[in-house]
Motif scaffolding. Structure first.
Motif, short mmCIF file in Angstrom:
data_model
loop_
_atom_site.label_atom_id
_atom_site.label_comp_id
_atom_site.label_asym_id
_atom_site.label_seq_id
_atom_site.Cartn_x
_atom_site.Cartn_y
_atom_site.Cartn_z
N GLY A 82 -14.40 3.62 3.37
CA GLY A 82 -13.40 2.85 3.98
C GLY A 82 -12.75 2.09 2.60
O GLY A 82 -13.28 1.95 1.40
N ARG A 83 -11.57 1.56 2.78
CA ARG A 83 -10.82 0.70 1.63
C ARG A 83 -11.50 -0.36 1.10
O ARG A 83 -11.58 -0.76 0.07
N ASP A 84 -12.16 -1.14 2.05
CA ASP A 84 -12.81 -2.47 1.98
C ASP A 84 -13.95 -2.15 1.02
O ASP A 84 -14.25 -3.03 0.20
N ARG B 118 -10.42 10.21 1.58
CA ARG B 118 -11.56 9.29 1.15
C ARG B 118 -12.49 9.18 2.13
O ARG B 118 -12.40 9.64 3.26
N TYR C 253 -14.79 0.50 -1.15
CA TYR C 253 -14.24 1.11 -2.47
C TYR C 253 -12.76 1.03 -2.62
O TYR C 253 -11.97 1.62 -1.67
N PRO C 254 -12.07 0.31 -3.77
CA PRO C 254 -10.52 0.40 -3.72
C PRO C 254 -10.03 1.71 -4.13
O PRO C 254 -10.77 2.63 -4.62
N ARG D 123 0.74 -1.21 0.04
CA ARG D 123 -0.04 0.12 -0.06
C ARG D 123 0.93 1.49 -0.01
O ARG D 123 0.54 2.37 -0.81
N VAL E 24 -6.66 4.66 -3.60
CA VAL E 24 -6.21 5.52 -2.51
C VAL E 24 -6.60 7.04 -2.28
O VAL E 24 -6.07 7.57 -1.34
#
Lengths: 408, 155
Positions: free
Chosen positions: A356-358, A353, A360-361, A218, A363
Motif C-alpha cells: 500500500g502507498r501508506d 506495487r 512505503y512511498p 499524485r 509510485v
C-alpha cells in the motif's frame, strides 16, 4: 557456347597484356578452361574494342539482357545501351588507360523484365598493347540489387524509427506541459479554497478538498514518472566505456541523505567496466539501492552490497546473440522485507506495487526503469528473494567487447 | 461603468482565465486588487498601451507603471509584445516583468535580450504567488525609483 567463343577470335588476356603470369598452375588456363569459367560465373562480362564494339559477352551478361550470346558480337555497346553517364566514363578509360569503378549504378537495360530496378557495381578495365595503348576494354558488372534494396530497407526503417522517436518526444512534451497544467490548477484552486475559507479545514469540505488536491499531486507524480520511463529510450546518450564502480559511487552519493538518515551500510565491490550510458547506469544502481533502503521493517538498519557476479558464458537460457556472447553480472543485495517470487514479473512493470502507498512511498516506477535501462543496453534484470530475508537484484549487461577474447 | 478614477498601475497580459483569477486573488489578498488590470493577449496589450480600439479612452486607460507579461498567448504572444514595447520610445521605460509557466532557458535568454526587466516562473503554490505579489509591490513601488506615472500625459 564454346563455338561462339572460337569464332570471335577472342584474344587471350595474356596476348593483350603481354604479361605472362607464371609460377602458379591456376594461371595457366587453356581456352577451354577460360570458357568454362566465363560461362559459369555470375559476374557479367563484356569484352569490347576501344571503339566500344562488342567482341563478345559471357553467358551471365546475355541472360541479364535477355538475348542470345551470339547476338552481341559486332554491336556497339554505347549504341545498344545509350547512357549519358556511362559514355564519358568509357571515353575517360580509353584516354587515361586507368581502370574505372562505379558502385551501385542502376540500369534500365539489364534484368529489365524483373519488377524492380537493378543495381550494379561496374568496373571498366583497359587491356593495353605492349606500347601501353588501350586496345580492348573489359567491362564487368556485379549484381548488387539485393544489397542496394536491403540497404534501402534499413534506411527506411531507420527513418521510421527516427520519426516515431520524434513523435514520442512530442508526446512527452505535451504530457509534461499540457497535461500538467490542469492539475496545477486543481491544486491551486484547492489551496485557494483552504486559504479563503480557513474555517472549512476541519469540515467535510476541507477533507474532500484535501483529497482532491492530493490526488492531483499524485497524478502529477505519475505523469512525471511515466515521462521519465519513456525517456530512457528517447533521451538516451550514445554508449561509451563506463566504470560501474564509479557509477555506483555516484549513485550512493546521490542517496547520501537517505543513507545517513537510516544509518545504512552500503558496500561496493570492484565492479567491471561496460559499454553504457553513464547517467543511466547511475540511475539503475541508485534505484536498486534506494529500494533496499526504502523497503525495510521499521527499526531495521539497512545493509546493502553491490557485488559483481561471474562472467557468464553463453547458455541456453540467455538471450544473447553471437556478437554479444558474454555478460557480466551486478548483484545488488539488501536485508529488506524482500518479496514473494510469485510476483517476480510484476515488480518490473510500471506502476505495479506490492504494498500500500501508506506502507512505503513511491509510485512503483523504479524497477520498471531499471529493466528498461538494462534492456536498452542489451542486458536484463531479475530478482531473487524470500519474504523477510532481503532480496538480490541481478543485472546482466554485455561485457565490454574485447575482440581478442570473443570466440568466433 | 466605473465612477471613481482608475488606479490601475499594473497591467497584466494573461490569456488564461483561471490564471487571471488566481493572480487576482493573490492581489486581493495583498489588498492590491485595484492596482491590477488584465488584457487577454499581446495585441490587446499593444492596443491598451497605444489607447487604440476599445482602449481609446485615455482617462480610463492610462499607461501602466508596471507590465506583467505572460509569454504563451494567442494572436500576439508575450515575446512579440515585449519586443515592440522595448523598441518604442514612448513605452520603453515601463518595466516589464515576465510571469510565465515557461522554464526554458531559451525564453529566459531571449526575454532579457529583448529588454525584459525580470523573468519570473509562475509559482505553483498560491501561497508563493501571494508572497510574490507582495515582493513585486515592495520592489517596484517602494524600493526602486521609476519615471513619473504617465497619467497626465495625453496622446
Amino acid at each position: 557456347m564454346t563455338e561462339s567463343g572460337k569464332t570471335t577470335g577472342l584474344p587471350t588476356a595474356n596476348e593483350a597484356c603481354n604479361e605472362r603470369v607464371t609460377g602458379h598452375p591456376l594461371f595457366h588456363l587453356s581456352d577451354r578452361e577460360l570458357e568454362m569459367i566465363l560461362s559459369a560465373i555470375d559476374l557479367l562480362i563484356v569484352y569490347m574494342d576501344r571503339e566500344f564494339n562488342i567482341v563478345r559477352v559471357n553467358r551471365a551478361f546475355a541472360e541479364a539482357d535477355g538475348r542470345d550470346e551470339r547476338f552481341f558480337s559486332g554491336q556497339n555497346y554505347l549504341r545498344l545501351y545509350p547512357d549519358g553517364e556511362i559514355e564519358p566514363i568509357f571515353r575517360h578509360v580509353v584516354t587515361t588507360g586507368e581502370t574505372y569503378r562505379v558502385q551501385g549504378k542502376s540500369s534500365r537495360y539489364l534484368k529489365r523484365n524483373q519488377d524492380r530496378p537493378s543495381h550494379w557495381d561496374l568496373a571498366l578495365i583497359p587491356v593495353k598493347t605492349p606500347r601501353e595503348q588501350v586496345a580492348y576494354l573489359i567491362l564487368t558488372l556485379a549484381d548488387m540489387t539485393d544489397r542496394v534494396e536491403a540497404a534501402g530497407k534499413v534506411d527506411r526503417y531507420v527513418k521510421e524509427l527516427e520519426r516515431s522517436n520524434r513523435d514520442l518526444e512530442e508526446f512527452a512534451y505535451i504530457a509534461s506541459h499540457d497535461l500538467q497544467e490542469p492539475l496545477r490548477k486543481i491544486q491551486s484552486f484547492g489551496e485557494l479554497i483552504r486559504r479563503r475559507f480557513p474555517d472549512s479545514l476541519d469540515t467535510d469540505i476541507g477533507n474532500y478538498v484535501k483529497r482532491m488536491v492530493d490526488s492531483a499531486a499524485r497524478m502529477r507524480t505519475l505523469i512525471d514518472s511515466l515521462l521519465d520511463y519513456s525517456r530512457i529510450g528517447t533521451r538516451a546518450k550514445p554508449l561509451r566505456d563506463v566504470d560501474l564502480s564509479t557509477a555506483a559511487r555516484e549513485a550512493i552519493s546521490n542517496l547520501e541523505d537517505l543513507i545517513n538518515r537510516t544509518k545504512a551500510r552500503v558496500e561496493i565491490d570492484r565492479l567491471p567496466a561496460v559499454q553504457a550510458d553513464y547517467g543511466q547506469m547511475v540511475r539503475l544502481m541508485q534505484n536498486l539501492v534506494e529500494n533496499g533502503l526504502k523497503f525495510q521493517k521499521d527499526g531495521n538498519v539497512p545493509s546493502i552490497s553491490i557485488k559483481t557476479g561471474p562472467v557468464s558464458p553463453p547458455g541456453a537460457e540467455d538471450t544473447e546473440t553471437p556478437s554479444n556472447p558474454r555478460f557480466c553480472e551486478i548483484r545488488v543485495t539488501d536485508n529488506g522485507i524482500g518479496f514473494n517470487e510469485a510476483h517476480r514479473e510484476r515488480i518490473f512493470k510500471p506502476f505495479q506495487r506490492l504494498h500500500g502507498r501508506d506502507a512505503y512511498p513511491g509510485v512503483g516506477i523504479g524497477l520498471a526503469i531499471c529493466r528498461r535501462i538494462a534492456e536498452r543496453h542489451g542486458g536484463n534484470i531479475t530478482g531473487k528473494s524470500r519474504p523477510g530475508t532481503g532480496s538480490t537484484f541481478i543485472v546482466r549487461l554485455p561485457c565490454k567487447h574485447d575482440s581478442d577474447e570473443v570466440p568466433s | 461603468m466605473n465612477m471613481k478614477p482608475p488606479i490601475a498601475k499594473i497591467l497584466m497580459a494573461e490569456d488564461d482565465p483561471d490564471d487571471q483569477l488566481l493572480i487576482r486573488e493573490a492581489f486581493r489578498e495583498c489588498g492590491m486588487e485595484d492596482y491590477l488590470r488584465f488584457v487577454e493577449n499581446g495585441e490587446e496589450l499593444m492596443d491598451y498601451l497605444h489607447n487604440r480600439e476599445d482602449y481609446a479612452d485615455v482617462i480610463n486607460f492610462p499607461k501602466p507603471v508596471l507590465i506583467l507579461l505572460d509569454l504563451n498567448m494567442p494572436r500576439k504572444d508575450g515575446r512579440e509584445a515585449l519586443e515592440e514595447i522595448k523598441k518604442e520610445a514612448g513605452l520603453r521605460a515601463i518595466p516589464v516583468v515576465i510571469l510565465t509557466t515557461s522554464k526554458s532557458e531559451r525564453d529566459v535568454v531571449l526575454c532579457y535580450d529583448l529588454g525584459a526587466n525580470s523573468f519570473i516562473t509562475k509559482p505553483e503554490k498560491q501561497e508563493t504567488l501571494v508572497n510574490l505579489v507582495r515582493d513585486l509591490e515592495k520592489y517596484w513601488f517602494k524600493i526602486v525609483e521609476l519615471p513619473g506615472p504617465a497619467e497626465g500625459k495625453t496622446a
